[in-house]
Design an enzyme around this catalytic site. Structure first.
Site, PDB file in Angstrom:
ATOM      1  N   ARG A 276       0.843  -1.229  -0.106  1.00 38.31           N
ATOM      2  CA  ARG A 276      -0.176  -0.041  -0.123  1.00 38.31           C
ATOM      3  C   ARG A 276       1.156   1.335  -0.176  1.00 38.31           C
ATOM      4  O   ARG A 276       1.947   1.348   0.743  1.00 38.31           O
ATOM      5  CB  ARG A 276      -0.968   0.190   1.069  1.00 38.31           C
ATOM      6  CG  ARG A 276      -1.778   1.124   1.062  1.00 38.31           C
ATOM      7  CD  ARG A 276      -2.455   1.080   2.565  1.00 38.31           C
ATOM      8  NE  ARG A 276      -3.514   0.127   2.567  1.00 38.31           N
ATOM      9  CZ  ARG A 276      -4.222  -0.304   3.736  1.00 38.31           C
ATOM     10  NH1 ARG A 276      -3.631   0.155   4.782  1.00 38.31           N
ATOM     11  NH2 ARG A 276      -4.781  -1.405   3.744  1.00 38.31           N
ATOM     12  N   ARG A 391      -4.566   3.292  17.215  1.00 40.86           N
ATOM     13  CA  ARG A 391      -5.400   2.616  16.255  1.00 40.86           C
ATOM     14  C   ARG A 391      -4.909   3.641  14.996  1.00 40.86           C
ATOM     15  O   ARG A 391      -4.347   4.645  14.920  1.00 40.86           O
ATOM     16  CB  ARG A 391      -6.723   2.614  16.398  1.00 40.86           C
ATOM     17  CG  ARG A 391      -7.708   1.590  15.870  1.00 40.86           C
ATOM     18  CD  ARG A 391      -7.270   0.230  16.326  1.00 40.86           C
ATOM     19  NE  ARG A 391      -8.255  -0.552  15.807  1.00 40.86           N
ATOM     20  CZ  ARG A 391      -8.228  -1.382  14.474  1.00 40.86           C
ATOM     21  NH1 ARG A 391      -7.276  -0.733  13.573  1.00 40.86           N
ATOM     22  NH2 ARG A 391      -9.347  -2.082  14.005  1.00 40.86           N
ATOM     23  N   LYS A 392      -5.682   2.983  13.646  1.00 40.53           N
ATOM     24  CA  LYS A 392      -5.357   3.832  12.774  1.00 40.53           C
ATOM     25  C   LYS A 392      -5.819   5.137  12.616  1.00 40.53           C
ATOM     26  O   LYS A 392      -6.889   5.284  13.455  1.00 40.53           O
ATOM     27  CB  LYS A 392      -5.741   3.006  11.149  1.00 40.53           C
ATOM     28  CG  LYS A 392      -7.406   2.736  11.298  1.00 40.53           C
ATOM     29  CD  LYS A 392      -7.520   1.759   9.970  1.00 40.53           C
ATOM     30  CE  LYS A 392      -9.097   1.987   9.741  1.00 40.53           C
ATOM     31  NZ  LYS A 392      -9.506   1.124   8.739  1.00 40.53           N
ATOM     32  N   GLY A 662     -16.494  -6.564   1.460  1.00 37.97           N
ATOM     33  CA  GLY A 662     -16.385  -8.263   1.630  1.00 37.97           C
ATOM     34  C   GLY A 662     -16.869  -8.392   2.992  1.00 37.97           C
ATOM     35  O   GLY A 662     -17.144  -9.826   3.441  1.00 37.97           O
ATOM     36  N   CYS A 667     -14.249  -1.802   4.159  1.00 35.66           N
ATOM     37  CA  CYS A 667     -13.393  -1.095   3.101  1.00 35.66           C
ATOM     38  C   CYS A 667     -13.980  -0.258   1.876  1.00 35.66           C
ATOM     39  O   CYS A 667     -13.524   0.518   1.357  1.00 35.66           O
ATOM     40  CB  CYS A 667     -12.132  -1.798   2.983  1.00 35.66           C
ATOM     41  SG  CYS A 667     -11.175  -2.301   4.218  1.00 35.66           S
ATOM     42  N   GLY A 668     -14.995  -1.086   1.407  1.00 42.54           N
ATOM     43  CA  GLY A 668     -15.937  -0.711   0.221  1.00 42.54           C
ATOM     44  C   GLY A 668     -16.789   0.373   0.617  1.00 42.54           C
ATOM     45  O   GLY A 668     -17.432   1.128  -0.308  1.00 42.54           O
TER      46      GLY A 668
END
Length: 746
Positions: A276, A391-392, A662, A667-668
């Site tokens: 990434r 965390r992110k 998914g 993420c989508g």
């Protein structure tokens, strides 16, 4: 003197007032040229440097004011000092330490010969103990700066004027020569990175991490920032046959390498990694696109692909670890990076894909996105100080009322709004938006307004407060919004303002309350930027090209690069909808571009009207089970096929945005779509051994009603557990499109 004297003074301390910013951009005030110096003693025949440990530290340490971040390729960028130092040392320099300096060596007899001098100069720029106002003491940083200084030319032109000046020239030449081939793979801790990420944590935070979740304990055992260096050591060992990927520590291979942007897909493609990148504001060029193609094109086509993500970013798939160094160094040489793109780091900076060309633009997001990214990643070199977040973290900068950056689903969202009194454009700040398995949430107003020139410092403050105070326990409750809710918004805001003024005292009092939006009460419909649109520059248009489900094959990437070279000056932009923009196309050449075979091959396309390809044009999909071990269903191929089948059967008078994801990690971004499909378990009845039984199959939960742009909101579950096969899903989707969106049968 600021250095220990030896019996024989063998040191010449250079205290030069040079201004690299003037030669870099021409817009940095000469009166604020940075003052910088290096201290060291010399004992023949080697050079020994004082270390940071030997320097007295002020008991009260503040953040060093920083110069503006430049937006040049990483290979040319100076790096800011991320350490906290006594601000009194820089009172004569209101802009803070800018960069490394040139040292003048006047040595005794042991350094008389030119060859010896040259060797010592090289040591000077590479020894780990060197003390400078800039933490990047390596030859890499020195050469990149020195090549840009106008004083180099003057010194070289007059190199024979005196022995002292000749020595200066040797120093400059040696540093420049030694760094023309500088690579990320050559950087080391103690030289290029002062400390590991864990070393920036307080004792209290470390203790909480030791008692925290599995990932926190793993980071305490060995900091993820170690991967900046270790990824190249692993790659070299595999290339040399000293080890294999299977023999690597599983935590290193599957977790810590994410700090270097490498995600091992052990379940789906063992031994291969997804890499990434960091592509601030989604800005690319044709050379970079061709490099992507070359990087993955060596692998089988079923694994070596390029994906555009929902953060205007790029993921390279199929990478083998032994090849990682070549890819990482190649990215860095081309102005990109992949460090700090996974795990507990800040994700890609999102901005407007039509920044600078949008007729309705309120703020050009490009430079600010690059500046924030430069602060976070140390200009792409890696910044351990911000690698150990709880965390992110997501940051987005909007440029218009459309909010193409989707600030409402980010931890920090900067939304343009003019000051009610001065009319100056700044940002109202919203915070706390995110998706997770257990919770999804839109951002909420922080009641803060910041100026563009303060936005980098503001984001740095937020990250520092989050790093030092965020939860190290349950990872499902470790995002920023949980800290806000724990403290309450008023307390959180006060802490941020207080820390901001302590870290950046020269900016004290500049954070204001949120400003009223002058357009409040009016309606605005988010624009679709696919297709051909006139730019604010007369005679030019941007062309939005649909990329099927955001996936690009190597040959496709080369074709896109060719189109960019031919029509858009080599420039390519990414969107959060996983499509591309070709900007600055001459109006007289638009028709020629639209006739290109690549855009008429049945895959990539440019919509000819607002209702052309009403479902495919707004299609977004995560990676899905093809490569992701977390996904419950395959997404990309299924999404493309379902949209094509529905378009053959139905006609619509407006586009409908369909997002596939998914799993519940989303993420989508299924919740922001008109129709969102999320992988979920489903059951169908089948006859087994003469009996009807319910068996588990791939399925989806369907969300309806999501909205982005002004007044955004998240969609809600409409139906659950629908089998994902076409026979089962098609009737449900047709019913939704007809009943909710006015579709008609063809």
């Amino acid at each position: 003197p600021p250095f220990p004297l030896s019996p024989s003074p063998l040191l010449y301390l250079a205290r030069l007032r040079l201004n690299p910013w003037r030669s870099l951009t021409g817009d940095f005030p000469r009166s604020k040229a940075p003052l910088f110096y290096i201290q060291y003693p010399i004992a023949p025949p080697l050079i020994n440097f004082t270390t940071t440990a030997s320097r007295p530290q002020s008991p009260r340490r503040r953040h060093t004011p920083q110069p503006p971040y430049e937006t040049m390729p990483h290979s040319r960028l100076p790096c800011r000092d991320t350490r906290r130092t006594d601000s009194s040392r820089h009172k004569s320099n209101p802009c803070g330490p800018a960069s490394l300096l040139v040292i003048l060596l006047l040595t005794h007899q042991a350094a008389a010969q030119s060859a010896t001098r040259s060797t010592q100069i090289r040591q000077l720029f590479s020894r780990p103990g060197m003390v400078a106002s800039d933490p990047h003491r390596s030859a890499a940083a020195a050469g990149r700066l020195l090549r840009r200084l106008s004083s180099i030319r003057a010194l070289r032109a007059d190199s024979d004027a005196s022995g002292e000046k000749s020595m200066k020239v040797r120093a400059l030449n040696a540093a420049t020569e030694a760094t023309r081939t500088a690579k990320l793979s050559d950087m080391r801790f103690g030289v290029d990175w002062e400390k590991r990420g864990t070393e920036y944590l307080s004792e209290d935070v470390i203790e909480r991490a030791k008692q925290g979740n599995k990932q926190e304990k793993l980071k305490i055992q060995k900091c993820g920032s170690e991967a900046f260096q270790e990824v190249h050591e692993f790659a070299a060992a595999i290339r040399e046959g000293k080890t294999t990927w299977e023999e690597l520590d599983i935590d290193d291979a599957d977790v810590r390498l994410k700090w270097a942007g490498l995600f091992h897909r052990r379940k789906k493609t063992p031994g291969r990694f997804m890499m990434r990148l960091k592509v601030p504001n989604g800005l690319l060029d044709s050379e970079q696109m061709r490099f992507f193609a070359d990087s993955v094109g060596k692998y089988p086509v079923e694994v070596g692909v390029i994906d555009i993500t929902t953060r205007q970013n790029i993921q390279l798939r199929g990478i083998e670890l032994q090849d990682a160094t070549d890819v990482i160094d190649g990215l860095y040489a081309r102005g990109l990076s992949n460090l700090q793109s996974g795990m507990d780091n800040v994700r890609n900076l999102v901005g407007s894909p039509i920044a600078g060309i949008d007729p309705l633009e309120q703020f050009d997001t490009r430079e600010l996105a690059k500046q924030i990214d430069a602060m976070i990643t140390n200009n792409g070199k890696g910044n351990p100080r911000l690698t150990n977040l709880p965390r992110k973290f997501n940051i987005a900068v909007s440029g218009s009322r459309d909010d193409f950056a989707h600030t409402s689903i980010n931890d920090i969202g900067l939304r343009p709004c003019p000051h009610k009194d001065t009319g100056e454009m700044g940002f109202n700040v919203i915070v706390g938006g995110y998706f997770s398995i257990k919770r999804v949430m839109e951002s909420i107003p922080m009641d803060v307004w910041v100026k563009p020139e303060d936005a980098v410092a503001f984001c740095e403050t937020m990250l520092t407060v989050f790093r030092d105070n965020g939860s190290r326990g349950d990872r499902q409750k470790a995002r920023l919004i949980w800290l806000i809710e724990e403290w309450g918004m008023d307390t959180f805001r006060q802490r941020i303002v207080s820390e901001f003024e302590e870290m950046f005292p020269e900016k004290s009092g500049r954070i204001e309350s949120a400003q009223p939006e002058p357009w409040a009460g009016t309606t605005f419909e988010k624009r679709d930027i696919l297709g051909v649109h006139s730019q604010k520059q007369e005679g030019l248009s941007w062309v939005g090209v649909n990329v099927p489900a955001g996936r690009i094959l190597p040959d496709d990437a080369r074709a896109i690069a060719d189109l960019a070279d031919k029509y858009s000056g080599g420039e390519i932009r990414l969107t959060v909808e996983q499509n591309i923009i070709l900007p600055n196309v001459e109006n007289g050449r638009v028709a020629e571009l639209l006739e290109e075979p690549f855009l008429n091959n049945g895959n990539y396309f440019v919509p000819s009207s607002e209702i052309d390809f009403p479902l495919s044009r707004g299609l977004v999909s995560c990676t899905g089970a093809q490569f992701c071990g977390v996904a419950l269903i395959e997404t990309k191929n299924r999404a493309l096929e379902l949209s094509k089948r529905l378009e053959k059967r139905l006609s619509l008078d407006k586009p409908v945005r369909i997002h596939w994801t998914g799993c519940p990690n989303s993420c989508g971004q299924a919740q922001v779509a008109d129709i969102g499909l999320m992988g979920a378990p489903a059951r169908v009845e089948k006859e087994i051994d003469g009996k009807i039984k319910k068996v588990a199959v791939e399925g989806v939960n369907i969300f309806l009603g999501g909205k982005v742009g002004e007044n955004p909101f998240l969609g809600e579950v409409y139906k659950k557990g629908i089998p994902a096969d076409y026979d089962s899903l098609m009737p449900v989707m047709e019913e939704i499109l007809v009943g909710k969106f006015g579709a008609k049968s063809k």
